[in-house]
Scaffold this motif. Structure first.
Motif, mmCIF file in Angstrom:
data_model
loop_
_atom_site.group_PDB
_atom_site.id
_atom_site.type_symbol
_atom_site.label_atom_id
_atom_site.label_comp_id
_atom_site.label_asym_id
_atom_site.label_seq_id
_atom_site.Cartn_x
_atom_site.Cartn_y
_atom_site.Cartn_z
ATOM 1 N N VAL A 77 -54.406 -8.002 -29.258
ATOM 2 C CA VAL A 77 -53.161 -7.527 -29.858
ATOM 3 C C VAL A 77 -52.294 -8.682 -30.346
ATOM 4 C CG1 VAL A 77 -53.151 -5.394 -28.508
ATOM 5 C CG2 VAL A 77 -52.033 -7.428 -27.598
ATOM 6 N N PHE A 78 -52.456 -9.838 -29.750
ATOM 7 C CA PHE A 78 -51.650 -11.001 -30.127
ATOM 8 C C PHE A 78 -52.031 -11.534 -31.509
ATOM 9 C CE2 PHE A 78 -55.157 -11.988 -27.306
ATOM 10 C CZ PHE A 78 -55.922 -12.843 -28.085
ATOM 11 N N ALA A 79 -53.251 -11.204 -31.988
ATOM 12 C CA ALA A 79 -53.692 -11.703 -33.288
ATOM 13 C C ALA A 79 -52.901 -11.061 -34.422
ATOM 14 C CB ALA A 79 -55.185 -11.449 -33.472
ATOM 15 N N SER A 80 -52.635 -9.764 -34.306
ATOM 16 C CA SER A 80 -51.873 -9.055 -35.339
ATOM 17 C C SER A 80 -50.382 -8.992 -35.019
ATOM 18 C CB SER A 80 -52.418 -7.636 -35.522
ATOM 19 O OG SER A 80 -52.449 -6.950 -34.285
ATOM 20 N N HIS A 81 -50.036 -9.308 -33.774
ATOM 21 C CA HIS A 81 -48.626 -9.285 -33.357
ATOM 22 C C HIS A 81 -48.314 -10.599 -32.622
ATOM 23 C CE1 HIS A 81 -48.379 -5.002 -34.339
ATOM 24 N NE2 HIS A 81 -49.513 -4.837 -33.678
ATOM 25 N N PRO A 82 -47.950 -11.658 -33.357
ATOM 26 C CA PRO A 82 -47.735 -12.955 -32.708
ATOM 27 C C PRO A 82 -46.562 -12.998 -31.738
ATOM 28 C CG PRO A 82 -47.182 -13.044 -35.049
ATOM 29 C CD PRO A 82 -47.861 -11.737 -34.821
ATOM 30 N N GLN A 104 -37.095 -17.700 -19.258
ATOM 31 C CA GLN A 104 -36.180 -18.838 -19.378
ATOM 32 C C GLN A 104 -36.223 -19.442 -20.774
ATOM 33 O OE1 GLN A 104 -36.630 -21.633 -16.107
ATOM 34 N NE2 GLN A 104 -37.066 -19.942 -14.715
ATOM 35 N N ALA A 105 -37.383 -19.361 -21.409
ATOM 36 C CA ALA A 105 -37.512 -19.908 -22.760
ATOM 37 C C ALA A 105 -36.854 -19.014 -23.804
ATOM 38 C CB ALA A 105 -38.986 -20.110 -23.098
ATOM 39 N N ALA A 106 -36.883 -17.697 -23.576
ATOM 40 C CA ALA A 106 -36.456 -16.760 -24.616
ATOM 41 C C ALA A 106 -35.043 -16.224 -24.432
ATOM 42 C CB ALA A 106 -37.432 -15.581 -24.679
ATOM 43 N N ALA A 107 -34.577 -16.115 -23.196
ATOM 44 C CA ALA A 107 -33.312 -15.408 -22.936
ATOM 45 C C ALA A 107 -32.375 -16.256 -22.098
ATOM 46 C CB ALA A 107 -33.596 -14.086 -22.227
ATOM 47 N N GLY A 108 -31.102 -16.131 -22.391
ATOM 48 C CA GLY A 108 -30.069 -16.842 -21.643
ATOM 49 C C GLY A 108 -28.806 -16.006 -21.570
ATOM 50 N N PRO A 109 -27.695 -16.609 -21.214
ATOM 51 C CA PRO A 109 -26.434 -15.871 -21.121
ATOM 52 C C PRO A 109 -26.106 -15.151 -22.431
ATOM 53 C CG PRO A 109 -26.205 -18.029 -20.113
ATOM 54 C CD PRO A 109 -27.547 -18.016 -20.777
ATOM 55 N N GLY A 110 -25.764 -13.871 -22.288
ATOM 56 C CA GLY A 110 -25.446 -13.048 -23.447
ATOM 57 C C GLY A 110 -26.641 -12.312 -24.019
ATOM 58 N N ASP A 111 -27.848 -12.688 -23.583
ATOM 59 C CA ASP A 111 -29.053 -12.036 -24.072
ATOM 60 C C ASP A 111 -29.497 -10.937 -23.113
ATOM 61 O OD1 ASP A 111 -29.145 -13.852 -26.196
ATOM 62 O OD2 ASP A 111 -30.375 -15.272 -25.057
ATOM 63 N N GLY A 155 -51.784 -16.020 -26.161
ATOM 64 C CA GLY A 155 -50.968 -15.602 -27.287
ATOM 65 C C GLY A 155 -50.916 -16.698 -28.329
ATOM 66 N N ASP A 156 -50.014 -16.555 -29.269
ATOM 67 C CA ASP A 156 -49.834 -17.550 -30.317
ATOM 68 C C ASP A 156 -49.386 -18.875 -29.687
ATOM 69 O OD1 ASP A 156 -48.249 -19.084 -32.420
ATOM 70 O OD2 ASP A 156 -49.044 -17.452 -33.643
ATOM 71 N N ALA A 157 -50.069 -19.962 -30.052
ATOM 72 C CA ALA A 157 -49.774 -21.260 -29.448
ATOM 73 C C ALA A 157 -48.312 -21.653 -29.627
ATOM 74 C CB ALA A 157 -50.685 -22.329 -30.049
ATOM 75 N N ARG A 158 -47.708 -21.274 -30.738
ATOM 76 C CA ARG A 158 -46.303 -21.641 -30.978
ATOM 77 C C ARG A 158 -45.365 -20.930 -30.015
ATOM 78 N NH1 ARG A 158 -46.780 -19.936 -37.127
ATOM 79 N NH2 ARG A 158 -47.893 -18.303 -35.966
ATOM 80 N N VAL A 159 -45.735 -19.726 -29.617
ATOM 81 C CA VAL A 159 -44.942 -18.997 -28.624
ATOM 82 C C VAL A 159 -45.168 -19.593 -27.242
ATOM 83 C CG1 VAL A 159 -44.520 -16.744 -27.573
ATOM 84 C CG2 VAL A 159 -45.033 -16.907 -30.019
ATOM 85 N N LEU A 160 -46.414 -19.912 -26.922
ATOM 86 C CA LEU A 160 -46.718 -20.488 -25.617
ATOM 87 C C LEU A 160 -46.046 -21.844 -25.432
ATOM 88 C CD1 LEU A 160 -50.511 -19.684 -25.054
ATOM 89 C CD2 LEU A 160 -48.504 -18.250 -24.687
#
Length: 355
Positions: free
Chosen positions: A208-213, A97-104, A237-242
């Motif tokens: 893996v999240f350290a080198s791939h945020p 819900q945070a990353a994808a919406g209509p058209g995605d 994962g990266d706090a900004r993504v969470l």
């Protein structure tokens, strides 16, 4: 004139969406092998910890702060790099819900966890399903090729539910090199504790999240820890993504009971390893027996096995014997349960392969 009441309008795609179908329960003398549950009771001391620590008249800590702190210490991250939700499936919903919406678009393997299509639809996005390889493994090159400028999220399930195989570390690194860094990659590792293949990707152990945020790793307490009824899982994962998922999670959905049970379970690693080892031994024995019976069973690194078949009579034969399995249009998933379930499972498998 119609006397039927006028009902609120809902999105037509939601109205057509079938509800999640839970695995069938077993009779008193049967075996429920349809929901990938842990056949063991909660670890010693866990129930007592919940009873002694929880006040039912108080709201839980909305951040699950104690558990986040404990997980941060365990995995060498900060508490802000940990997000706790009501089972890993609720976290998947929040991230989608945070990353994808209509058209995605959301890319995932198929067949994989059956909630992925509905969670994608509820988010308003479009599913892009990439068929598994014949051995039940993700076809990662094909998944990378399916990524477009509309792709916002990719979900990888390892070990894959319901087929069982893992993604290797080498495959995962090659895949990440082939997809845009601004696409969210959810590594769903709900069954990670059962993995024994040293080549398997380990999202947390290998950080893996350290080198791939753009990668978020999901785990759950439902399977190896036997807390399925309490619904608690976590993402690292990266706090900004969470932070994006923190905004879409339902507030206060993680109960105090679940948090304290998870804390008590984390403190009992030795007992967890013993139980997991026993379930892995049963899994490997079941796979060997099914293959000896003539079934082409994929390599399972989870707490279930997969019988590829389009014949609905196969699942019926198991259920007639009191063995509640999980039928799908293209196969039957069998959870690893009580030790006494192995022999009758193999007996039924022998009879069905001869049809």
């Amino acid at each position: 004139m119609s006397t039927e009441p006028v009902l609120p309008r809902v999105r037509p795609e939601i109205a057509a969406l079938p509800p999640y179908r839970q695995g069938r329960a077993a009779s008193a003398d049967g075996f429920k092998l349809s929901s990938n549950e842990n056949p063991f009771e909660p670890l010693p001391g866990v129930v007592e910890a919940v009873r002694d620590e929880v006040a039912l008249n108080r709201y839980p800590d909305a951040t699950a702060g104690q558990l986040r702190a404990a997980l941060a210490v365990r995995y060498g991250v900060t508490a802000d790099d940990v997000l706790v939700g009501a089972g890993s499936v609720s976290l998947i919903a929040a991230f989608l819900q945070a990353a994808a919406g209509p058209g995605d678009e959301v890319v995932y393997a198929w067949r994989s966890f059956e909630a992925y299509p509905s969670l994608t639809l509820v988010a308003g996005a479009t599913s892009v399903q990439v068929p598994n390889r014949p051995d039940g493994r993700h076809d990662l090159p094909a998944m990378a090729a399916a990524v477009t400028d509309r792709t916002r999220c990719i979900v990888l399930c390892t070990p894959n539910n319901p087929t069982g195989p893992i993604i290797t570390r080498a495959e995962f690194e090659e895949f990440l090199a082939a997809v845009p860094a601004d696409v969210l990659v959810i590594l769903d590792e709900a069954y990670a504790e059962f993995v024994t293949d040293p080549e398997a990707v380990d999202g947390l152990g290998q950080r893996v999240f350290a080198s791939h945020p753009n990668v978020v790793v999901l785990r759950t307490f439902s399977k190896a820890y036997g807390l399925a009824a309490l619904r608690i899982g976590y993402a690292i994962g990266d706090a900004r993504v969470l932070d994006a998922a923190r905004a879409t999670l339902i507030p206060l959905s993680v109960t105090a009971q679940a948090e304290h049970a998870a804390l008590a379970s984390l403190a009992r690693d030795a007992e967890v390893r013993i139980r997991v080892a026993e379930l892995v031994e049963r899994r490997d024995r079941l796979v060997a027996g099914l293959r000896d019976a003539g079934w082409d069973v994929p390599d399972s690194q989870s707490n279930f096995v997969w019988l590829p078949t389009t014949d609905p009579a196969v699942a019926t034969a198991f259920e007639d014997a009191g063995l509640m399995v999980r039928p799908f249009p293209d196969g039957v998933r069998i959870s690893v349960g009580e030790a006494t379930s192995i022999a009758p499972l193999i007996d039924v498998a022998k009879s069905t392969i001869l049809r």
